[in-house]
Every structure is written in structure tokens, then in C-alpha cells.
Motif scaffolding. Structure first.
Motif, PDB file in Angstrom:
ATOM      1  N   PRO A 148       0.808  -1.232   0.000  1.00 43.79           N
ATOM      2  CA  PRO A 148       0.000   0.000   0.000  1.00 43.79           C
ATOM      3  C   PRO A 148       0.839   1.280   0.000  1.00 43.79           C
ATOM      4  O   PRO A 148       0.325   2.349  -0.341  1.00 43.79           O
ATOM      5  N   LYS A 149       2.127   1.171   0.345  1.00 45.22           N
ATOM      6  CA  LYS A 149       2.999   2.346   0.356  1.00 45.22           C
ATOM      7  C   LYS A 149       3.707   2.560  -0.982  1.00 45.22           C
ATOM      8  O   LYS A 149       4.437   3.536  -1.138  1.00 45.22           O
ATOM      9  N   ASN A 150       3.493   1.638  -1.926  1.00 49.02           N
ATOM     10  CA  ASN A 150       4.150   1.722  -3.234  1.00 49.02           C
ATOM     11  C   ASN A 150       3.102   1.624  -4.325  1.00 49.02           C
ATOM     12  O   ASN A 150       2.552   0.555  -4.561  1.00 49.02           O
ATOM     13  N   GLU A 151       2.837   2.725  -5.030  1.00 44.91           N
ATOM     14  CA  GLU A 151       1.796   2.731  -6.061  1.00 44.91           C
ATOM     15  C   GLU A 151       2.168   1.904  -7.284  1.00 44.91           C
ATOM     16  O   GLU A 151       1.318   1.611  -8.129  1.00 44.91           O
ATOM     17  N   ASN A 152       3.427   1.503  -7.372  1.00 43.83           N
ATOM     18  CA  ASN A 152       3.863   0.672  -8.504  1.00 43.83           C
ATOM     19  C   ASN A 152       4.089  -0.779  -8.102  1.00 43.83           C
ATOM     20  O   ASN A 152       4.737  -1.542  -8.837  1.00 43.83           O
ATOM     21  N   SER A 153       3.565  -1.159  -6.956  1.00 41.97           N
ATOM     22  CA  SER A 153       3.549  -2.583  -6.611  1.00 41.97           C
ATOM     23  C   SER A 153       2.328  -3.228  -7.259  1.00 41.97           C
ATOM     24  O   SER A 153       1.516  -2.548  -7.897  1.00 41.97           O
ATOM     25  N   LEU A 154       2.195  -4.529  -7.133  1.00 41.09           N
ATOM     26  CA  LEU A 154       1.025  -5.241  -7.657  1.00 41.09           C
ATOM     27  C   LEU A 154      -0.247  -4.584  -7.133  1.00 41.09           C
ATOM     28  O   LEU A 154      -0.343  -4.267  -5.947  1.00 41.09           O
ATOM     29  N   ILE A 155      -1.233  -4.375  -8.008  1.00 34.95           N
ATOM     30  CA  ILE A 155      -2.396  -3.569  -7.650  1.00 34.95           C
ATOM     31  C   ILE A 155      -3.260  -4.221  -6.576  1.00 34.95           C
ATOM     32  O   ILE A 155      -3.886  -3.538  -5.762  1.00 34.95           O
ATOM     33  N   GLN A 156      -3.279  -5.564  -6.557  1.00 40.63           N
ATOM     34  CA  GLN A 156      -4.091  -6.278  -5.561  1.00 40.63           C
ATOM     35  C   GLN A 156      -3.555  -7.689  -5.447  1.00 40.63           C
ATOM     36  O   GLN A 156      -3.112  -8.278  -6.426  1.00 40.63           O
ATOM     37  N   ASN A 157      -3.588  -8.281  -4.256  1.00 38.49           N
ATOM     38  CA  ASN A 157      -3.004  -9.607  -4.055  1.00 38.49           C
ATOM     39  C   ASN A 157      -3.880 -10.738  -4.581  1.00 38.49           C
ATOM     40  O   ASN A 157      -3.363 -11.780  -4.994  1.00 38.49           O
ATOM     41  N   TRP A 158      -5.201 -10.561  -4.533  1.00 33.54           N
ATOM     42  CA  TRP A 158      -6.085 -11.645  -5.003  1.00 33.54           C
ATOM     43  C   TRP A 158      -6.167 -11.548  -6.525  1.00 33.54           C
ATOM     44  O   TRP A 158      -6.950 -10.798  -7.072  1.00 33.54           O
ATOM     45  N   THR A 159      -5.338 -12.313  -7.191  1.00 29.27           N
ATOM     46  CA  THR A 159      -5.247 -12.238  -8.646  1.00 29.27           C
ATOM     47  C   THR A 159      -6.186 -13.250  -9.305  1.00 29.27           C
ATOM     48  O   THR A 159      -6.589 -14.247  -8.695  1.00 29.27           O
ATOM     49  N   LEU A 160      -6.511 -12.983 -10.566  1.00 27.86           N
ATOM     50  CA  LEU A 160      -7.494 -13.804 -11.277  1.00 27.86           C
ATOM     51  C   LEU A 160      -7.001 -14.309 -12.626  1.00 27.86           C
ATOM     52  O   LEU A 160      -7.395 -15.398 -13.055  1.00 27.86           O
ATOM     53  N   SER A 161      -6.189 -13.530 -13.319  1.00 26.66           N
ATOM     54  CA  SER A 161      -5.861 -13.858 -14.706  1.00 26.66           C
ATOM     55  C   SER A 161      -4.475 -13.375 -15.073  1.00 26.66           C
ATOM     56  O   SER A 161      -3.930 -12.462 -14.434  1.00 26.66           O
ATOM     57  N   LEU A 162      -3.909 -14.000 -16.118  1.00 24.07           N
ATOM     58  CA  LEU A 162      -2.602 -13.615 -16.643  1.00 24.07           C
ATOM     59  C   LEU A 162      -2.661 -13.598 -18.167  1.00 24.07           C
ATOM     60  O   LEU A 162      -3.411 -14.365 -18.776  1.00 24.07           O
ATOM     61  N   PHE A 163      -1.841 -12.724 -18.779  1.00 22.31           N
ATOM     62  CA  PHE A 163      -1.805 -12.648 -20.241  1.00 22.31           C
ATOM     63  C   PHE A 163      -0.444 -12.149 -20.687  1.00 22.31           C
ATOM     64  O   PHE A 163       0.114 -11.215 -20.098  1.00 22.31           O
ATOM     65  N   TYR A 181       3.399  -5.647 -15.905  1.00 19.31           N
ATOM     66  CA  TYR A 181       4.749  -5.811 -15.354  1.00 19.31           C
ATOM     67  C   TYR A 181       5.773  -5.060 -16.213  1.00 19.31           C
ATOM     68  O   TYR A 181       5.759  -5.152 -17.442  1.00 19.31           O
ATOM     69  N   ARG A 182       6.656  -4.305 -15.534  1.00 19.59           N
ATOM     70  CA  ARG A 182       7.703  -3.548 -16.210  1.00 19.59           C
ATOM     71  C   ARG A 182       9.060  -4.134 -15.814  1.00 19.59           C
ATOM     72  O   ARG A 182       9.574  -3.860 -14.718  1.00 19.59           O
ATOM     73  N   PRO A 183       9.657  -4.958 -16.693  1.00 18.16           N
ATOM     74  CA  PRO A 183      10.904  -5.640 -16.321  1.00 18.16           C
ATOM     75  C   PRO A 183      12.075  -4.696 -16.095  1.00 18.16           C
ATOM     76  O   PRO A 183      12.980  -5.001 -15.303  1.00 18.16           O
ATOM     77  N   GLU A 184      12.073  -3.541 -16.776  1.00 24.28           N
ATOM     78  CA  GLU A 184      13.194  -2.615 -16.629  1.00 24.28           C
ATOM     79  C   GLU A 184      13.290  -2.036 -15.218  1.00 24.28           C
ATOM     80  O   GLU A 184      14.379  -1.671 -14.747  1.00 24.28           O
ATOM     81  N   THR A 185      12.160  -1.957 -14.521  1.00 23.85           N
ATOM     82  CA  THR A 185      12.152  -1.447 -13.139  1.00 23.85           C
ATOM     83  C   THR A 185      11.670  -2.495 -12.134  1.00 23.85           C
ATOM     84  O   THR A 185      11.605  -2.217 -10.931  1.00 23.85           O
ATOM     85  N   ASP A 186      11.303  -3.674 -12.651  1.00 24.03           N
ATOM     86  CA  ASP A 186      10.822  -4.779 -11.812  1.00 24.03           C
ATOM     87  C   ASP A 186       9.649  -4.352 -10.938  1.00 24.03           C
ATOM     88  O   ASP A 186       9.580  -4.647  -9.739  1.00 24.03           O
ATOM     89  N   ASP A 187       8.714  -3.615 -11.561  1.00 19.82           N
ATOM     90  CA  ASP A 187       7.510  -3.211 -10.843  1.00 19.82           C
ATOM     91  C   ASP A 187       6.337  -3.185 -11.822  1.00 19.82           C
ATOM     92  O   ASP A 187       6.418  -3.782 -12.907  1.00 19.82           O
ATOM     93  N   PHE A 188       5.253  -2.496 -11.470  1.00 17.86           N
ATOM     94  CA  PHE A 188       4.037  -2.570 -12.257  1.00 17.86           C
ATOM     95  C   PHE A 188       3.463  -1.185 -12.570  1.00 17.86           C
ATOM     96  O   PHE A 188       3.548  -0.267 -11.742  1.00 17.86           O
ATOM     97  N   GLN A 189       2.896  -1.075 -13.765  1.00 16.50           N
ATOM     98  CA  GLN A 189       2.025   0.056 -14.107  1.00 16.50           C
ATOM     99  C   GLN A 189       0.602  -0.416 -13.876  1.00 16.50           C
ATOM    100  O   GLN A 189       0.197  -1.454 -14.410  1.00 16.50           O
ATOM    101  N   ASN A 190      -0.170   0.336 -13.098  1.00 20.19           N
ATOM    102  CA  ASN A 190      -1.488  -0.133 -12.696  1.00 20.19           C
ATOM    103  C   ASN A 190      -2.621   0.663 -13.348  1.00 20.19           C
ATOM    104  O   ASN A 190      -2.495   1.864 -13.599  1.00 20.19           O
ATOM    105  N   TYR A 191      -3.736  -0.049 -13.591  1.00 17.37           N
ATOM    106  CA  TYR A 191      -4.929   0.539 -14.188  1.00 17.37           C
ATOM    107  C   TYR A 191      -6.124   0.067 -13.377  1.00 17.37           C
ATOM    108  O   TYR A 191      -6.278  -1.116 -13.103  1.00 17.37           O
ATOM    109  N   ARG A 192      -6.990   1.016 -13.033  1.00 18.94           N
ATOM    110  CA  ARG A 192      -8.147   0.643 -12.211  1.00 18.94           C
ATOM    111  C   ARG A 192      -9.383   1.449 -12.623  1.00 18.94           C
ATOM    112  O   ARG A 192      -9.294   2.473 -13.306  1.00 18.94           O
ATOM    113  N   HIS A 193     -10.524   0.960 -12.178  1.00 17.76           N
ATOM    114  CA  HIS A 193     -11.792   1.664 -12.379  1.00 17.76           C
ATOM    115  C   HIS A 193     -11.904   2.818 -11.390  1.00 17.76           C
ATOM    116  O   HIS A 193     -11.663   2.654 -10.191  1.00 17.76           O
TER     117      HIS A 193
END
Length: 401
Positions: A148-163, A181-193
Motif C-alpha cells: 500500500p505504500k508503493n503505487e507501482n507494486s502489484l495492484i491487488q493480491n487476489w489475482t485472477l488472470s494472466l496474459f 509488469y515492467r521488467p526494466e524497473t521490476d515493478d508494475f504500471q497499474n490501471y483501475r476503475h
């Protein structure tokens, strides 16, 4: 079919994939796992299956529900089938040996939700508590969890799908939105409703993804279908008002002709992207049922798509449900006035005197492919010159005429 020993042992399909030899692997309820005896190509109704349930049931306690299936071929051991369950991940190697991955040996959770092949020897594993990247050659597991302190961490732990998209990017769908997933920084760009922004994803429940034109992404959610531009974050959303039969989008597959096929909780839809036209199909068109399961679909080697639901499988190809080039003939069955029969449909011209009021016409369409889906519009020049809204009702009464 309970009377056919070589049919699937259960109706409710929970996972499906096609192996490199062309055979189908299908998981159904109560931990049942089946493999087709022969390769499947363009037709599934005659497929016969044999059980492989003992692979999982011998290793894991009870009859754990199978949630995901994927085949890989990376090392000297040859091809491996990975079987995700609610109680661990099983690797079945070509020589029949197995290995189990659980929380105790490095995963963030033993409850597996989805699997996808990454780069080189990577296997991405979505779970009920985070995402894992397994390096198969070394056995090393990298864990990704929401912080919750890192906005570029995984958006939510309960995951459902991969592509994995055509650019090789890994996308993670969850109950909290979508992560890239952004391999160059080993973190995530997140999108939400976002409630105050209609140009974001329509829901944070992400069930499936599919490649769109360019680097855009089709996203299946619990509240409609989205076309996401990952750079701007802008989302164009489709729902009931655009012609979808249901807002719960379970699976998405793109055909070689460019059309998008969409499974929902109310049948399957074909979306002609060029014409921006949606055509819906349901149980009356030969589907296994109207209820399809989120994330349960796979593309076959011939380009066709298998969708799994609560009553079996449906194979969709570019030959499925061809458009009709000629409209069916409509036939006026009868005319009544004041409740009395006046004429049948053979009359070319009729004259009614002033006492014959409240004329009622009955009509039918001479197309019996799926009569439950026939719809009628009418107009009466001089009284209502515009076509009426389509309806299943095949009669019209002019009470004020």
C-alpha cells in the motif's frame, strides 16, 4: 454424458488447454482431469477422453479443484504440463515424473488462479495472494505482492488472470484492477476503475485479456468489455447499450478474420470490430448453455477458440454461425376484426367497412433455425409510418383504427 465412459466426467469446465501434440486437456469439477485420445482440430463433438485425475489426486490431498493448465517446453526434460489447483501447482514432465510447488517451497500462496509462459524459462503464477515468477531451470521463485505504500507494486493480491501480449509484456488481472509488469524497473504500471472517470476500466474485476490493434489491450471485466490504451490509460468501454447480452465478460478470443468472440454469463457474442456490430448467440443456437466460466477458454492450433462453461465446451471457428445473405420470407397468417376472422394470408387486397374495427394481423417468419430469436417490426402507412421496435410478438392490433 453419464452413459458414455469416454466423455468428460463432469459438465462444469474449469480449465482447458491444447498440448503440443494436439490433444486437449480439460479440467472439470471435483478435481477431474481428462485428456482427449486424439488431436482435436476444428471439431470437438466426436472427441473421446481418458482420465488423468490420478496425477493430481495421488500427490495432493483430496480432490483439489483444478483452476489452470499450461504446457511448456524449455529444458532437456522435454514438454511439461503444469496443473494449477487450489492446493498447489503440479508439474508433470514427459517421462511421467512430477514436482509440486506450494507456499511451503516458495509460492506466495498454494491456491493457484492462473498460469502463463513468460520469457525464456519463466512461468508466471497468479495466486490468491500475489503473483510469482518461477525460473524453471534454477527453481528460483520471485514473489510480487501489493504494498500500500508503493503505487507501482502489484495492484491487488487476489489475482485472477494472466496474459502475455504480442510484445511479450505480462499482464496481471485481479479483484483490484489490472497490472502491467515492467521488467526494466521490476515493478508494475497499474490501471483501475475510477467512479468519477468513465474513461477508465468499467470494473476492477479482471477475468481475461486479448491483444488489440497496436499495443492496445482488450480487457474482460465483471461490468463490460474494455479497449485499453496502456500509454494514456484511456479505456473505451462496451456494455449492454452497445449490444452485449450481459456485462460479465468471461473470455475473449480474436479470430484470424479480426472478429472478436466474447463469452459471457448470457451466451457468446461476435464483435465485428470494423463495422462496430455485435451479434449474440445463446443456447438456442447450439451452445452448451448460456453460462460460461471466467477465464476458461483457449486458442487451438487451427485458430479456433474453445470456451468452457457450466455445461461443457463450445468450439468457435471462423465458420461458426455464418451471416445470412438473404432475409427469410415473412407471411401474414390472418386478419381479424372485432375478434372475427376476416381473411388468411392469401388475399392481395381487402376492404373493410366501418363496422369492422380493431383489425388484428398475425404473421410469422419462415425461418425455423431458432424461432425463439425471430423478431418483428411493422408499420402502417397513413397511421404509423416509422418501423416499430423489434419484438418477439408476432401479431399487432390497431385498437384505435
Amino acid at each position: 454424458d453419464p452413459y458414455q465412459a469416454s466423455s468428460l466426467p463432469g459438465r462444469n469446465v474449469l480449465a482447458v488447454t491444447q498440448a503440443g501434440d494436439g490433444r486437449l486437456w480439460v479440467a472439470t469439477e471435483r478435481g477431474q482431469l481428462s485428456v482427449s485420445r486424439k488431436p482435436v482440430n476444428g471439431e470437438i463433438s466426436s472427441a473421446r477422453f481418458e482420465s488423468r485425475s490420478e496425477i493430481v489426486n495421488k500427490i495432493l490431498d483430496g480432490e483439489p479443484s483444478i483452476t489452470s493448465l499450461v504446457e511448456t517446453e524449455w529444458d532437456a526434460s522435454g514438454k511439461s504440463m503444469w496443473i494449477g489447483t487450489v492446493n498447489g501447482l503440479v508439474r508433470l514432465v514427459g517421462d511421467g515424473s512430477t514436482k509440486v510447488y506450494k507456499k511451503e517451497n516458495g509460492l506466495t500462496s498454494s491456491s493457484i488462479k492462473a498460469l502463463v509462459k513468460g520469457h525464456a524459462d519463466e512461468l508466471w503464477i497468479a495466486t490468491a495472494n500475489g503473483v510469482n515468477c518461477l525460473k524453471v531451470q534454477t527453481g528460483k521463485i520471485k514473489q510480487y505482492l501489493h504494498n500500500p505504500k508503493n503505487e507501482n507494486s502489484l495492484i491487488q493480491n487476489w489475482t485472477l488472470s494472466l496474459f502475455k501480449d504480442e510484445s511479450g509484456r505480462i499482464w496481471v488481472g485481479s479483484y483490484g484492477g489490472l497490472s502491467l509488469y515492467r521488467p526494466e524497473t521490476d515493478d508494475f504500471q497499474n490501471y483501475r476503475h475510477l467512479l468519477d472517470n468513465p474513461n477508465t476500466l468499467p470494473s476492477n474485476y479482471i477475468y481475461a485479456m486479448e491483444q488489440a490493434e497496436g499495443d492496445n489491450l482488450w480487457v474482460a471485466t465483471s461490468a463490460g468489455l474494455a479497449l485499453l490504451n496502456p500509454i494514456s490509460g484511456y479505456s473505451t468501454n462496451l456494455s449492454l447499450k452497445h449490444g452485449l447480452p450481459n456485462i460479465v465478460i468471461c473470455g475473449i478470443g480474436r479470430m484470424p478474420d479480426g472478429n472478436l468472440w466474447i463469452s459471457t454469463h448470457q451466451g457468446i457474442s461476435r464483435f465485428d470490430i470494423d463495422k462496430q456490430k455485435i451479434r449474440n448467440f445463446d443456447i438456442h443456437d447450439g451452445l452448451q448453455g448460456n453460462m460460461f466460466n471466467p477465464g476458461v477458454y483457449t486458442r487451438l492450433m487451427d485458430g479456433s477458440i474453445l470456451f468452457g462453461g457450466s455445461n461443457g465446451l463450445n468450439l468457435i471457428s471462423d465458420r461458426s454461425f455464418p451471416d445470412k445473405t438473404e432475409p427469410a420470407e415473412i407471411f401474414i397468417q390472418s386478419l381479424t376484426a372485432n375478434g372475427k376472422h376476416i381473411a388468411n394470408g392469401k388475399a392481395d387486397k381487402l376492404e373493410l367497412d366501418w363496422t369492422q374495427r380493431e383489425p388484428t394481423f398475425a404473421f410469422s417468419l419462415l425461418d425455423y433455425t431458432a424461432p425463439e430469436k425471430n423478431r418483428y417490426s411493422w408499420r402502417l402507412f397513413g397511421w404509423k409510418n416509422e418501423w416499430s421496435m423489434p419484438t418477439a410478438k408476432n401479431c399487432i392490433s390497431f385498437g384505435k383504427l
